[in-house]
Design an enzyme around this catalytic site. Structure first.
Site: not given
Ligand code: GLC
Length: 727
Positions: A259
């Site tokens: 993430d």
């Molecule tokens: C965010 C989310 C994830 C997302 C990523 C990119 O913090 O937790 O679900 O795909 O970052 O935006």
């Protein structure tokens, strides 16, 4: 003329072969071997981390393209700047917004899941995205979790069945799905560090099944590690979750993507299974250090560790193989589709899912459907009747080409009616990371609403939650279980102004309903995407017969929910640790077993017609391990409207040597029947699916003896129970 026909036939055959052809897995492995042998150490390491906010590097020297990723689970997010979270403000990146995944789950219709994934995959391919960062399958543990709207509900079996076709649909287009957030990311509060402690049994039986199905059945090409910790290790580089379970037991051959900002240590990321590090150097969404890409844990420091021998190069090679495999399946897949976006077909899919996912919770005196031909005066009250819900919510925020509001949908459908509107209540704009309260005076909004309500034949209150901070939104959990923005007061004032009230709730979470007696009828509508207003008008007018079922329980009050009933350490934790004290008893498993009657149950949903389930039987009385159990029954539409019903099969074991939920969903089937029509259906179950995770042997175990099969159309509406034995 003949030649022309032959030529066009040959062209059609060639095209069909091309579309369905896929490079074989063995050919991919050969290509990977050839490429790896040509890569320098720098080039290999460059593949393992971001080069921009949403891309990781290719190898220009060898013609290997960059890998482009994009949110999210409900549609392709608008283009983001190279280095920061800002939108690039392109003018050609508007898309179809599909309904939120809670709505998809509520359809209990796996075929729609495939259509969803395929349409989304086509839009992602057209937007030149190789990885779509979805679906999310974290289990609904608390109704306060800000991101439940992005997930498939509280039951691991429903989530497991619905996630697989979605992945197949996306990946059919040469776009990787990226199932998230692996794992135990069941709240937003302290998501960046909270350490989750949960029993092996609950981990394997509740929180992992949907991920396991995504990998072993859906063959998903990428997985996103979650921000939180599990047993003291960050999930983005967690030895047990990634090395032992995901890549070991489940034999996942794809890439693990962190993430955004989920990596915290070079050695752990190297040795505990992280393949592509994204989004580091951000504290979530506000600070990013420019051009920090070479400082990433899997960039410079990783390169040095391999150069000085403290990390073996074979660790890097495994990552590179997985990343190249992901590339040959996506951006280097010469059979990938061309893609398309904003097509009629995609809007038909979005509207079909929206309409099928809407759940009718209450309908006294057939309040719904409201006849669109009658000359009626309808007062529509509530901000959610005009508010855009495709924007906000965090990373699943979308730039839809259009969004039909509830009010627009109703006006289009009810041409003979007099429709008036009043805001009724007001929230602020959706702004990530903080709440902007409305400046409008709540009491004057209520007075204005009651004024038009008192003059109408019917009142439709359109409320619920929205995509603002502290609502159904990433980055924070809800602060209350009840409706926000003064809606409960509005509802009680509206009741005094007009007795004839129907409620349409737009939300991605359960809410408290102190006014439930005042509502003649209640519809649970989700965040329904681009064609929301049409879908809601379809249901309210009877053009479509509601067939959605709740994918999660609505408790009467917050402390009836399992996670909340165990206090702060259970939810939301003490900011360092939290303990899933309810174990396997999540959702209806808790309510059934502890005999806590919910407001509305998992699997519940009314129809404008009626169904009976009869002639329920199993093909045998005794089963051996590995066998199939065939449940058959006859479903009859006894009403005077065509409709669809979901026959649900739950299984429980009364006498067991371990703690058990009273019953657990192990099969379901949705069936469309014309009025008066009957059909006999078979629902196959696997005896192996009766296994529980035995912590004493750290493996699955099937207990012999009697089991009870419960068949009905909701977890709290069982038509008949049968006994079977496993020998
Ligand atoms: C965010 C989310 C994830 C997302 C990523 C990119 O913090 O937790 O679900 O795909 O970052 O935006």
């Amino acid at each position: 003329m003949r030649n022309k026909i032959v030529a066009s036939l040959l062209l059609a055959i060639a095209w069909a072969v091309q579309l369905n052809a896929q490079i074989s897995e063995s050919e991919i492995e050969k290509k990977i071997d050839a490429v790896i042998s040509k890569l320098s150490l720098e080039e290999k390491v460059s593949l393992c981390h971001a080069q921009s906010k949403f891309s990781s590097a290719g190898v220009p020297r060898l013609g290997i393209p960059e890998l482009w990723m994009s949110d999210g689970p409900h549609g392709v997010r608008a283009e983001v700047n190279w280095d920061d979270w800002g939108y690039a403000n392109w003018t050609n990146d508007s898309i179809t917004a599909f309904p939120a995944l809670t709505c998809l789950a509520a359809t209990f219709n796996p075929e729609l899941s495939f259509e969803y994934g395929n349409a989304l995959g086509e839009e992602a391919r057209y937007r030149r995205k190789d990885v779509i960062l979805g679906p999310g399958v974290n289990i609904y543990r608390t109704p306060l979790n800000g991101r439940n709207f992005e997930y498939l509900g509280e039951d691991p079996f429903l989530s497991s069945v619905m996630v697989v076709p979605y992945i197949n649909g996306v990946q059919k287009n040469g776009v990787a799905a990226c199932v998230k957030h692996f794992a135990l990311n069941n709240q937003e509060t302290w998501r960046g560090n909270i350490n989750v402690e949960v029993s092996d049994r609950a981990l394997y039986e509740i929180y992992l099944p949907a991920f396991k199905a995504a990998v072993t059945k859906g063959k998903v090409w990428s997985i996103m590690g979650s921000y939180n910790q599990f047993r003291g290790q960050y999930c983005c580089h967690n030895d047990l979750l990634i090395n032992k379970i995901l890549k070991g037991e489940w034999k996942f051959d794809g890439a693990v993507i962190t993430d955004w900002g989920g990596a915290h240590d070079t050695k752990q990321a190297a040795l505990n299974g992280t393949d592509i590090e994204m989004g580091t150097w951000t504290d979530g969404l506000t600070v990013s250090q420019k051009f920090a890409y070479n400082d990433y844990f899997l960039a410079g420091p990783f390169f040095e560790s391999i150069k000085n021998g403290s990390i073996d190069e074979k660790v890097l090679n495994d990552k590179v193989r997985r990343i190249l495999r992901l590339m040959f399946r996506t951006n280097m897949n010469s059979y990938k589709s061309l893609g398309c976006k904003n097509t009629i077909e995609h809007h038909v899919v979005a509207r079909k899912i929206a309409t099928e996912g809407i759940v009718l919770l209450k309908n006294n005196n057939n309040f719904f459907p409201i006849n669109p031909d009658k000359k009626l005066s309808i007062a529509v009250i509530g901000e959610n009747a005009t508010r855009q819900t495709t924007i906000g919510g965090g990373s699943s925020d979308l730039k839809a080409q259009y969004e039909i509001s509830v009010l627009d949908g109703l006006k289009k459908r009810y041409k003979n009616a007099t429709i008036t509107y009043s805001l009724g209540y007001a929230s602020g704009l959706p702004d990530y990371g903080h709440e902007i309260p409305s400046l409008l005076d709540a009491d004057s909004l209520i007075r204005a609403a009651c004024d038009i309500a008192s003059k109408a034949d019917i009142v439709l209150f359109v409320g619920g939650l929205n995509k603002n901070h502290f609502q159904d939104c990433e980055g924070a959990d809800r602060l209350q279980f009840g409706l926000p923005f003064n809606q409960n007061k509005l509802m009680s004032e509206l009741k005094k102004a007009n007795n004839n009230i129907g409620v349409v709730l737009i939300s991605g979470n359960a809410i408290e309903m102190p006014w439930i007696q005042d509502a003649n009828a209640i519809i649970q509508a989700w965040y329904l995407g681009s064609d929301a207003g049409y879908a809601i008008a379809d249901i309210i007018s009877g053009y479509a017969n509601p067939s959605g079922k709740l994918p999660f329980t609505f408790p009467v009050k917050l402390n009836d929910n399992a996670a909340s009933s165990f206090g702060k350490l259970s939810y939301p934790g003490d900011s360092i640790n939290q303990y899933y004290k309810e174990g396997i008893l999540v959702g209806y498993r808790w309510h059934d077993t502890k005999k806590i009657k919910p407001l509305f149950s998992f699997g519940f949903g009314l129809s404008y017609t009626n169904f009976t389930i009869s002639e329920i039987k199993t093909d045998k009385k005794e089963y051996a391990l590995g066998e199939k159990i065939i449940i058959s029954c006859k479903l009859t539409n006894t009403g005077n409207l065509d409709g669809a019903e979901v026959v649900q099969v739950y299984i429980g074991k009364q006498k067991s040597k371990v703690e058990r939920a009273l019953k657990e969903l192990k099969g379901f089937k949705k069936l469309y029947l014309k009025k008066g029509e009957s059909k006999t259906i078979e629902i196959p179950l696997e005896v192996n699916n009766l296994a529980y995770y035995d912590e004493t042997i750290s493996d699955w175990q099937i207990e012999k003896g009697d089991y009870e099969i419960s068949v009905g159309n909701s977890s709290d509406n069982i038509t008949q129970k049968l006994k079977i034995a496993v020998k």
